[in-house]
Scaffold this active site. Sequence first.
Site, PDB file in Angstrom:
ATOM      1  N   LYS A   1       0.836  -1.205   0.000  1.00  0.00           N
ATOM      2  CA  LYS A   1       0.000   0.000   0.000  1.00  0.00           C
ATOM      3  C   LYS A   1       0.869   1.253   0.000  1.00  0.00           C
ATOM      4  CE  LYS A   1      -3.842  -2.246   0.259  1.00  0.00           C
ATOM      5  NZ  LYS A   1      -4.613  -2.379  -0.954  1.00  0.00           N
ATOM      6  N   CYS A   2       0.341   2.313  -0.605  1.00  0.00           N
ATOM      7  CA  CYS A   2       1.048   3.595  -0.584  1.00  0.00           C
ATOM      8  C   CYS A   2       1.118   4.073   0.851  1.00  0.00           C
ATOM      9  CB  CYS A   2       0.334   4.614  -1.460  1.00  0.00           C
ATOM     10  SG  CYS A   2       0.790   4.421  -3.196  1.00  0.00           S
ATOM     11  N   PRO A   3       2.210   4.667   1.227  1.00  0.00           N
ATOM     12  CA  PRO A   3       3.280   5.246   0.416  1.00  0.00           C
ATOM     13  C   PRO A   3       4.483   4.333   0.180  1.00  0.00           C
ATOM     14  CG  PRO A   3       3.568   5.987   2.647  1.00  0.00           C
ATOM     15  CD  PRO A   3       2.343   5.086   2.638  1.00  0.00           C
TER      16      PRO A   3
ATOM     17  N   ASP B   1      -1.824  -0.722  -5.825  1.00  0.00           N
ATOM     18  CA  ASP B   1      -2.627   0.155  -4.975  1.00  0.00           C
ATOM     19  C   ASP B   1      -3.086   1.335  -5.832  1.00  0.00           C
ATOM     20  OD1 ASP B   1      -3.826   1.587  -2.973  1.00  0.00           O
ATOM     21  OD2 ASP B   1      -1.969   2.178  -1.987  1.00  0.00           O
TER      22      ASP B   1
END
Length: 102
Positions: free
Chosen positions: A38-40, A65
Amino acid sequence: MRFRGRARNAAPPEAAPPAEEPAAGPPPVLVIDALGRKCPIPIIMLAERIREVPVGQIVAVLADDAAARTDVPAWCRMKSQDFVREETLRQGGWGFHIRRTY
């Protein structure tokens, strides 16, 4: 009731020629696989590893993502790197191509 327009025996309009695929461009020197993260995290991985690539060369970041679709181009603008293109991956997700500028 009769509609105006194409006559009953008129030939159908010709199909448009198929669109050409965009040029793939130069292959990436480094591929960062951030699929499933998942970001970041994809941005952090890119920031840590972009220095491994010579100036003017391409880095590809693979991410699935949806936030990466906005985060990667935004990071490129903030860091004055060239966002080259985004491609959809067959297995799902996207490949983001970035050219190192400095």
